[in-house]
Design a protein around this motif. Structure first.
Motif, PDB file in Angstrom:
ATOM      1  N   GLU A  11      36.617  55.701  34.348  1.00 11.87           N
ATOM      2  CA  GLU A  11      36.542  54.740  35.397  1.00 11.87           C
ATOM      3  C   GLU A  11      35.381  53.823  34.985  1.00 11.87           C
ATOM      4  OE1 GLU A  11      38.797  55.958  39.636  1.00 11.87           O
ATOM      5  OE2 GLU A  11      36.644  55.537  39.531  1.00 11.87           O
ATOM      6  N   LYS A  12      35.222  52.422  35.220  1.00 16.13           N
ATOM      7  CA  LYS A  12      34.259  51.862  34.848  1.00 16.13           C
ATOM      8  C   LYS A  12      34.123  50.622  35.944  1.00 16.13           C
ATOM      9  CE  LYS A  12      34.390  49.224  31.367  1.00 16.13           C
ATOM     10  NZ  LYS A  12      34.132  48.532  29.730  1.00 16.13           N
ATOM     11  N   VAL A  13      32.873  50.584  36.549  1.00 12.82           N
ATOM     12  CA  VAL A  13      32.862  49.232  37.444  1.00 12.82           C
ATOM     13  C   VAL A  13      32.508  48.017  36.456  1.00 12.82           C
ATOM     14  CG1 VAL A  13      31.539  48.387  39.528  1.00 12.82           C
ATOM     15  CG2 VAL A  13      32.006  50.825  39.508  1.00 12.82           C
ATOM     16  N   VAL A  14      33.538  46.845  36.923  1.00 11.54           N
ATOM     17  CA  VAL A  14      33.307  45.702  36.104  1.00 11.54           C
ATOM     18  C   VAL A  14      32.557  44.859  36.719  1.00 11.54           C
ATOM     19  CG1 VAL A  14      34.730  43.930  35.201  1.00 11.54           C
ATOM     20  CG2 VAL A  14      35.629  46.360  35.159  1.00 11.54           C
ATOM     21  N   SER A  15      32.825  44.702  37.991  1.00 12.69           N
ATOM     22  CA  SER A  15      31.922  43.785  38.861  1.00 12.69           C
ATOM     23  C   SER A  15      31.744  43.957  40.231  1.00 12.69           C
ATOM     24  CB  SER A  15      32.517  41.966  38.850  1.00 12.69           C
ATOM     25  OG  SER A  15      33.683  42.118  39.472  1.00 12.69           O
ATOM     26  N   ARG A  16      30.556  43.645  40.884  1.00 16.01           N
ATOM     27  CA  ARG A  16      30.377  43.806  42.258  1.00 16.01           C
ATOM     28  C   ARG A  16      29.931  42.456  42.930  1.00 16.01           C
ATOM     29  NH1 ARG A  16      26.713  49.238  42.710  1.00 16.01           N
ATOM     30  NH2 ARG A  16      28.021  50.608  41.535  1.00 16.01           N
ATOM     31  N   GLN A  17      30.534  42.186  44.059  1.00 12.22           N
ATOM     32  CA  GLN A  17      30.055  41.002  44.838  1.00 12.22           C
ATOM     33  C   GLN A  17      30.026  41.371  46.601  1.00 12.22           C
ATOM     34  OE1 GLN A  17      32.424  40.758  42.496  1.00 12.22           O
ATOM     35  NE2 GLN A  17      34.395  40.389  43.596  1.00 12.22           N
ATOM     36  N   PRO A  18      29.508  40.883  47.423  1.00 13.28           N
ATOM     37  CA  PRO A  18      29.494  40.901  48.680  1.00 13.28           C
ATOM     38  C   PRO A  18      30.612  40.590  49.174  1.00 13.28           C
ATOM     39  CG  PRO A  18      27.774  39.462  48.360  1.00 13.28           C
ATOM     40  CD  PRO A  18      28.000  39.660  46.985  1.00 13.28           C
ATOM     41  N   VAL A  35      37.171  47.889  39.664  1.00 16.19           N
ATOM     42  CA  VAL A  35      36.976  49.017  38.946  1.00 16.19           C
ATOM     43  C   VAL A  35      38.436  49.130  38.038  1.00 16.19           C
ATOM     44  CG1 VAL A  35      37.225  51.650  39.087  1.00 16.19           C
ATOM     45  CG2 VAL A  35      36.173  50.318  40.747  1.00 16.19           C
ATOM     46  N   GLU A  36      37.955  49.210  36.790  1.00 19.44           N
ATOM     47  CA  GLU A  36      38.824  49.161  35.525  1.00 19.44           C
ATOM     48  C   GLU A  36      39.262  50.950  35.194  1.00 19.44           C
ATOM     49  OE1 GLU A  36      38.060  48.482  31.259  1.00 19.44           O
ATOM     50  OE2 GLU A  36      39.120  46.681  31.743  1.00 19.44           O
ATOM     51  N   ARG A  37      40.152  51.186  35.276  1.00 18.65           N
ATOM     52  CA  ARG A  37      40.647  52.768  35.033  1.00 18.65           C
ATOM     53  C   ARG A  37      41.502  52.672  33.781  1.00 18.65           C
ATOM     54  NH1 ARG A  37      43.323  56.006  39.550  1.00 18.65           N
ATOM     55  NH2 ARG A  37      41.552  57.560  39.666  1.00 18.65           N
ATOM     56  N   GLY A  38      41.258  53.785  32.908  1.00 13.60           N
ATOM     57  CA  GLY A  38      41.833  53.861  31.777  1.00 13.60           C
ATOM     58  C   GLY A  38      42.047  55.062  31.414  1.00 13.60           C
ATOM     59  N   TRP A  39      43.212  55.363  30.615  1.00 15.84           N
ATOM     60  CA  TRP A  39      43.652  56.935  30.241  1.00 15.84           C
ATOM     61  C   TRP A  39      43.464  56.820  28.714  1.00 15.84           C
ATOM     62  CZ3 TRP A  39      48.511  58.122  33.279  1.00 15.84           C
ATOM     63  CH2 TRP A  39      48.270  58.082  34.902  1.00 15.84           C
ATOM     64  N   TYR A  47      46.119  53.203  28.489  1.00 18.20           N
ATOM     65  CA  TYR A  47      46.539  52.630  29.904  1.00 18.20           C
ATOM     66  C   TYR A  47      45.257  52.028  30.494  1.00 18.20           C
ATOM     67  CZ  TYR A  47      48.364  52.228  34.586  1.00 18.20           C
ATOM     68  OH  TYR A  47      48.631  51.645  35.993  1.00 18.20           O
ATOM     69  N   PHE A  48      45.363  50.514  30.846  1.00 20.13           N
ATOM     70  CA  PHE A  48      44.207  49.896  31.564  1.00 20.13           C
ATOM     71  C   PHE A  48      44.942  49.459  32.994  1.00 20.13           C
ATOM     72  CE2 PHE A  48      42.030  50.187  27.543  1.00 20.13           C
ATOM     73  CZ  PHE A  48      41.031  50.916  27.781  1.00 20.13           C
ATOM     74  N   LYS A  49      44.008  49.750  34.173  1.00 18.48           N
ATOM     75  CA  LYS A  49      44.561  49.034  35.399  1.00 18.48           C
ATOM     76  C   LYS A  49      43.448  48.597  35.986  1.00 18.48           C
ATOM     77  CE  LYS A  49      47.715  49.418  39.132  1.00 18.48           C
ATOM     78  NZ  LYS A  49      48.610  50.148  39.619  1.00 18.48           N
TER      79      LYS A  49
END
Length: 66
Positions: A11-18, A35-39, A47-49
């Motif tokens: 799991e990787k956080v791609v962007s954050r905004q208020p 959040v980008e999740r990949g297997w 797989y990416f979502k």
């Protein structure tokens, strides 16, 4: 014979905004995170979502929208 499967989930956080509004528990600022999740299987991406998650910046609670 030995058979080994190497699988992983990342799991990787791609962007954050208020986000508009306030936390109902502590009154803190709400953050919207993409959040980008990949297997992976044997280091090959399968797989990416991407999902949007909401959490409080003060108490770190995960918030759900109804």
């Amino acid at each position: 014979m030995c058979l080994v499967f190497v699988c992983g989930e990342e799991e990787k956080v791609v962007s954050r905004q208020p986000a508009p509004g306030a936390c109902p528990y502590c009154g803190g600022i709400i953050l919207a995170m993409d959040v980008e999740r990949g297997w992976n299987f044997c280091f090959l991406p399968l797989y990416f979502k991407t999902k949007r998650r909401y959490c409080c910046s003060i108490c770190n609670r995960s918030l759900l929208l109804h």
